[in-house]
Design a protein around this motif. Structure first.
Motif: not given
Ligand SMILES: [Zn+2]
Length: 286
Positions: A98-102, A120-126
């Motif tokens: 799950p990814c919660f980023c705006t 490209v999604y930077p992978g913050t929630c990985r």
């Molecule tokens: Zn995220």
């Protein structure tokens, strides 16, 4: 190449049928060949943009054109549970997170652009994230997926040969959107497999998406289709023709007195088909 193919035309009813659709539908019909199967599928998972009225109008225009499906038309919004089942399988295999980023947070942190021009999604929630007040999207852990596959899958493009995939350059793509709970890549690959589509025909604007869709097919053990991306209708400025010019809408042409045959034979349609790969034995005016 002369084996009977199963092709599909899969429009999204976000507006009325236009000449771009006519190219896609006709190309798919041609590529099925006389002994193949040609299917129509309505990709209407985005129920805020795809209304029942637009779906009905699209189907009516297709009937008028004489583009009819060899099997009952599949409508994606009626099969959401099937797509959820695929997500459950991938989740169980720990390939989704799950990814919660705006959108804003992603834009601020991103540094790379995917082959299709997306960020490209930077992978913050990985590696784990939670947020009490936000619904997550579910992303594919692309690195893990490619580890599982032990390859970056490519594809067979008719008229061109084997194309190297670039899935690694897309990063962790969204497979379950916040609003619809599913995604284009998920539904299209699921349905192509379910319906036995052997030749995926569509516009060149979706060429790059093939890299990502091949990963899903390999992860799920679905058959690999071949691909044929047709040329798009271009405006005088060399850009992809947009809907701003109402004259290219099939409804508008009908009201002006065009017949179905004339619309199918429209100079812009002919031009796009002439610039697309069609085997010699399937050229309509051979
Ligand atoms: Zn995220």
């Amino acid at each position: 190449m002369t084996l009977p193919a199963t092709t599909r035309f899969a429009p999204s009813p976000t507006g009325f049928l236009h000449l771009g659709h006519v190219v896609s539908g006709l190309y798919s019909r041609i590529m099925a060949g006389e002994s193949g199967r040609f299917l129509i599928r309505i990709e209407d998972i985005d129920t805020t943009r795809c209304t029942p009225e637009l779906t009905a109008a699209l189907r009516e225009d297709l009937d008028w054109l004489g583009l009819s499906s060899d099997e009952p038309v599949r409508q994606q919004s009626r099969h959401l549970l099937q797509y959820q089942a695929v997500l459950d399988i991938l989740r169980e295999r720990r390939l989704l997170y799950p990814c919660f980023c705006t959108r804003r947070e992603i834009a601020d942190a991103a540094t790379q652009t995917a082959p299709d021009g997306s960020v490209v999604y930077p992978g913050t929630c990985r590696h784990g994230a939670s947020h009490a007040d936000r619904e997550p999207v579910w992303r594919l852990d692309m690195g893990r997926a490619l580890d599982v596959l032990q390859q970056v899958p490519g594809w067979q493009e008719l008229g061109r040969g084997r194309i190297a995939g670039q899935a690694d350059a897309f990063g962790d793509i969204v497979l379950a959107r916040r609003d619809t709970g599913v995604s284009y890549h998920l539904c299209v690959t699921h349905d192509d497999a379910l319906q036995g589509v052997t030749t995926v025909t569509r516009g060149r604007d979706l060429y790059e998406a093939t890299s990502v869709q091949r990963v899903l097919q390999e992860l799920m053990g679905w058959p690999e289709p071949v691909y044929a991306h047709h040329a798009l209708i271009m405006g005088a400025d060399g850009q992809k023709l947009s809907k701003r010019d109402g004259a290219e809408g099939v409804r508008a042409l009908r009201q002006e007195g065009w017949t179905a045959r004339l619309v199918l034979d429209h100079p812009l349609v002919r031009q796009a088909l002439a610039a697309s790969f069609i085997p010699a034995d399937r050229r309509p005016d051979r």
